[in-house]
Write a protein that holds these residues in place. Sequence first.
Motif, PDB file in Angstrom:
ATOM      1  N   UNK A 390     -14.255 -11.919  28.179  1.00 41.24           N
ATOM      2  CA  UNK A 390     -15.623 -11.343  28.403  1.00 41.24           C
ATOM      3  C   UNK A 390     -15.669  -9.757  28.059  1.00 41.24           C
ATOM      4  N   UNK A 391     -14.867  -9.172  28.693  1.00 38.47           N
ATOM      5  CA  UNK A 391     -14.858  -7.747  28.499  1.00 38.47           C
ATOM      6  C   UNK A 391     -14.683  -7.276  27.125  1.00 38.47           C
ATOM      7  N   UNK A 392     -13.604  -7.896  26.165  1.00 40.24           N
ATOM      8  CA  UNK A 392     -13.521  -7.551  24.964  1.00 40.24           C
ATOM      9  C   UNK A 392     -14.809  -7.928  23.969  1.00 40.24           C
ATOM     10  N   UNK A 393     -15.501  -9.144  24.350  1.00 39.57           N
ATOM     11  CA  UNK A 393     -16.697  -9.543  23.630  1.00 39.57           C
ATOM     12  C   UNK A 393     -17.867  -8.384  24.003  1.00 39.57           C
ATOM     13  N   UNK A 394     -17.948  -7.980  25.015  1.00 35.01           N
ATOM     14  CA  UNK A 394     -18.721  -7.020  25.433  1.00 35.01           C
ATOM     15  C   UNK A 394     -18.712  -5.720  24.757  1.00 35.01           C
ATOM     16  N   UNK A 395     -17.429  -5.171  24.561  1.00 33.68           N
ATOM     17  CA  UNK A 395     -16.742  -3.851  23.882  1.00 33.68           C
ATOM     18  C   UNK A 395     -17.163  -4.114  22.478  1.00 33.68           C
ATOM     19  N   UNK A 396     -16.854  -5.185  21.873  1.00 34.73           N
ATOM     20  CA  UNK A 396     -17.032  -5.451  20.470  1.00 34.73           C
ATOM     21  C   UNK A 396     -18.399  -5.401  20.151  1.00 34.73           C
ATOM     22  N   UNK A 397     -19.342  -6.268  21.165  1.00 39.60           N
ATOM     23  CA  UNK A 397     -20.614  -6.143  21.012  1.00 39.60           C
ATOM     24  C   UNK A 397     -21.190  -4.726  20.878  1.00 39.60           C
ATOM     25  N   UNK A 398     -20.778  -3.847  21.742  1.00 36.66           N
ATOM     26  CA  UNK A 398     -21.326  -2.604  21.882  1.00 36.66           C
ATOM     27  C   UNK A 398     -21.103  -1.782  20.638  1.00 36.66           C
ATOM     28  N   UNK A 399     -19.573  -1.983  20.228  1.00 36.99           N
ATOM     29  CA  UNK A 399     -19.343  -1.258  19.055  1.00 36.99           C
ATOM     30  C   UNK A 399     -19.971  -1.646  17.909  1.00 36.99           C
ATOM     31  N   UNK A 400     -20.095  -2.873  17.817  1.00 40.82           N
ATOM     32  CA  UNK A 400     -20.962  -3.335  16.322  1.00 40.82           C
ATOM     33  C   UNK A 400     -22.429  -2.953  16.389  1.00 40.82           C
ATOM     34  N   UNK A 401     -22.810  -2.974  17.634  1.00 42.65           N
ATOM     35  CA  UNK A 401     -24.305  -2.831  17.904  1.00 42.65           C
ATOM     36  C   UNK A 401     -24.635  -1.370  17.327  1.00 42.65           C
ATOM     37  N   UNK A 402     -23.772  -0.421  17.941  1.00 40.69           N
ATOM     38  CA  UNK A 402     -23.826   0.906  17.362  1.00 40.69           C
ATOM     39  C   UNK A 402     -23.692   1.363  16.068  1.00 40.69           C
ATOM     40  N   UNK A 403     -22.552   0.714  15.288  1.00 45.21           N
ATOM     41  CA  UNK A 403     -22.157   0.870  13.976  1.00 45.21           C
ATOM     42  C   UNK A 403     -23.673   0.287  13.120  1.00 45.21           C
ATOM     43  N   UNK A 404     -24.054  -0.821  13.531  1.00 44.66           N
ATOM     44  CA  UNK A 404     -25.403  -1.463  12.923  1.00 44.66           C
ATOM     45  C   UNK A 404     -26.405  -0.392  12.793  1.00 44.66           C
ATOM     46  N   UNK A 405     -26.704  -0.007  13.989  1.00 40.86           N
ATOM     47  CA  UNK A 405     -27.834   0.995  14.227  1.00 40.86           C
ATOM     48  C   UNK A 405     -27.724   2.384  13.481  1.00 40.86           C
ATOM     49  N   UNK A 406     -26.611   2.918  13.468  1.00 42.76           N
ATOM     50  CA  UNK A 406     -26.447   4.110  12.933  1.00 42.76           C
ATOM     51  C   UNK A 406     -26.515   3.850  11.303  1.00 42.76           C
ATOM     52  N   UNK A 407     -26.147   2.533  10.909  1.00 46.24           N
ATOM     53  CA  UNK A 407     -26.361   2.437   9.267  1.00 46.24           C
ATOM     54  C   UNK A 407     -27.910   2.234   9.098  1.00 46.24           C
ATOM     55  N   UNK A 408     -28.440   1.604  10.020  1.00 46.69           N
ATOM     56  CA  UNK A 408     -30.171   1.594   9.803  1.00 46.69           C
ATOM     57  C   UNK A 408     -30.471   2.848   9.721  1.00 46.69           C
ATOM     58  N   UNK A 409     -29.999   3.920  10.581  1.00 43.87           N
ATOM     59  CA  UNK A 409     -30.791   5.253  10.352  1.00 43.87           C
ATOM     60  C   UNK A 409     -30.309   5.897   9.169  1.00 43.87           C
ATOM     61  N   UNK A 410     -29.053   5.610   8.701  1.00 45.88           N
ATOM     62  CA  UNK A 410     -28.526   6.202   7.623  1.00 45.88           C
ATOM     63  C   UNK A 410     -29.311   5.793   6.271  1.00 45.88           C
ATOM     64  N   UNK A 411     -29.908   4.503   6.426  1.00 44.35           N
ATOM     65  CA  UNK A 411     -30.393   3.860   5.269  1.00 44.35           C
ATOM     66  C   UNK A 411     -31.921   4.366   5.258  1.00 44.35           C
ATOM     67  N   UNK A 412     -32.343   4.801   6.368  1.00 40.51           N
ATOM     68  CA  UNK A 412     -33.859   5.402   6.429  1.00 40.51           C
ATOM     69  C   UNK A 412     -33.692   7.015   5.804  1.00 40.51           C
ATOM     70  N   UNK A 413     -32.226   7.603   5.916  1.00 35.00           N
ATOM     71  CA  UNK A 413     -32.221   8.900   5.602  1.00 35.00           C
ATOM     72  C   UNK A 413     -31.007   8.978   4.404  1.00 35.00           C
ATOM     73  N   UNK A 414     -31.462   8.738   3.405  1.00 32.54           N
ATOM     74  CA  UNK A 414     -30.242   8.438   2.184  1.00 32.54           C
ATOM     75  C   UNK A 414     -29.223   9.708   2.208  1.00 32.54           C
ATOM     76  N   UNK A 415     -29.592  10.876   2.646  1.00 32.61           N
ATOM     77  CA  UNK A 415     -29.002  11.814   2.688  1.00 32.61           C
ATOM     78  C   UNK A 415     -27.757  12.103   3.518  1.00 32.61           C
ATOM     79  N   UNK A 416     -27.806  11.100   4.468  1.00 31.51           N
ATOM     80  CA  UNK A 416     -26.766  11.067   5.351  1.00 31.51           C
ATOM     81  C   UNK A 416     -25.797  10.125   4.947  1.00 31.51           C
ATOM     82  N   UNK A 417     -24.627  10.289   5.016  1.00 32.28           N
ATOM     83  CA  UNK A 417     -23.309   9.494   4.483  1.00 32.28           C
ATOM     84  C   UNK A 417     -22.978   8.591   5.562  1.00 32.28           C
ATOM     85  N   UNK A 418     -22.556   7.342   4.995  1.00 32.27           N
ATOM     86  CA  UNK A 418     -22.306   6.441   6.286  1.00 32.27           C
ATOM     87  C   UNK A 418     -21.283   5.180   5.395  1.00 32.27           C
ATOM     88  N   UNK A 419     -20.738   4.379   6.312  1.00 30.41           N
ATOM     89  CA  UNK A 419     -19.933   3.199   5.926  1.00 30.41           C
ATOM     90  C   UNK A 419     -20.787   2.216   6.049  1.00 30.41           C
TER      91      UNK A 419
END
Length: 422
Positions: A390-419
């Motif tokens: 349970x704890x690892x699943x929550x941690x992975x979910x939180x990590x992936x959630x943040x990365x995905x949201x950061x990527x969506x922000x970067x896609x909306x602002x092409x000048x910001x680099x991202x992976x």
Amino acid sequence: MTAPKLSIKSDFAPLALSLSPSSRHQKGDSHIQNLKPTSTAHLYSDDRIVMTLDAGGTNFRFSSTQRGVPVTETIAMPSNGNDLERCLANILDGFTRVKSECPAPPAAISFAFPGPADYPHGIIGDVANLPGFCVGGVALGPMLEDAFQIPVFINNDADLFTFGEAIAGLLPHVNGLLEKAGNPKRYQNLLGVTLGTGIGGGIVRNGQLFFGDNFSAAEIWLMRNKLPPQMNVEESACIRAVRRVYAVLAGIPFEQSPDPRCIEQIALGAAAGNVEAARESYRRLGEAVGDTIANVLTLVDGLVVIGGGVSKGWRLFWPALMEELNSHYTGADGSSYRRLTQTLFDLEDSTQLEQFLQSETREILVPGGSRTVKYDPSQRLAVGISRLGTSEAVAIGAYAFALRELDQQAAASPAVGHLSIS
């Protein structure tokens, strides 16, 4: 490094009003609705660091993740849940200490926190097990964004548990087994259930986290309880439920009832106590949880993964749960028919797993010609225990959630680099 100073009396109102589109990452617009689980390979190759928090009722545990694994030691702080000012100060101090140990500047903060809450805007409501928060709303997310100047994402633990299992746990595990077995079937939907101080739920639908218009989807703890129907199901599907049933059947006060882990050992004959009471306490939990899952599956046609502290005793409640999932209704004419159109398979049983993986796809003839099409007449689902914990699943979910949201922000602002992790 010292934590940013906190002035409780003056900070709350401005925090709620200082949310610019850039600082609050337009949560009300695109937040989560387009989030899809990333591939495991991308998850474990991303260099961005995300700080996270495991928010328990007694202790807060802070850490940071990079490439899908922790990169700092866990820092534990008392929650001080009865004292809001001390609690918030500890949260600030915990993240400050973790940040000082990160090998590179963190890109975001992402964690699960108890509700009720306005998760898209990071505002925590009156949390029962953290009484200090019962003040009519605490802008925790905005406070952390102001303090650390990075995006902050707060969610329900059951949602992040389900997201983690959809990314790197049970869902890809099952689809991988199907591929190896030569079965063309692939699953895209997942219902997550956590059993602990309460019963929680999360839904991943077609690869997307599903929250609803009020971010209150999958609140399965409020479903009707099959056993005493005047109550909600949580009263038969959590730690206190197992303890209560054991106390009643063993003829002891509730205060003297052991915790579920001990009751599990009693049921297995590994500890002294009332064996029959212990077994029945888990059997009833299985029946109640199975009934709730069956009701949800009429709407969410997907695999089921179960986690949480109480799930450690799954062998004791599993038979009742599976029996309920594959039970039958009796019609007005006395006829019997399946409760669910799908057959539910037990992923923890090797025989049932083998049957589940077998394909029933066959060729059928298109009327009026010679062309054939493939047809799979079977409707099958499966239920299993968390593959990550349970704890690892929550941690992975939180990590992936943040990365995905950061990527969506970067896609909306092409000048910001991202992976990209798409």
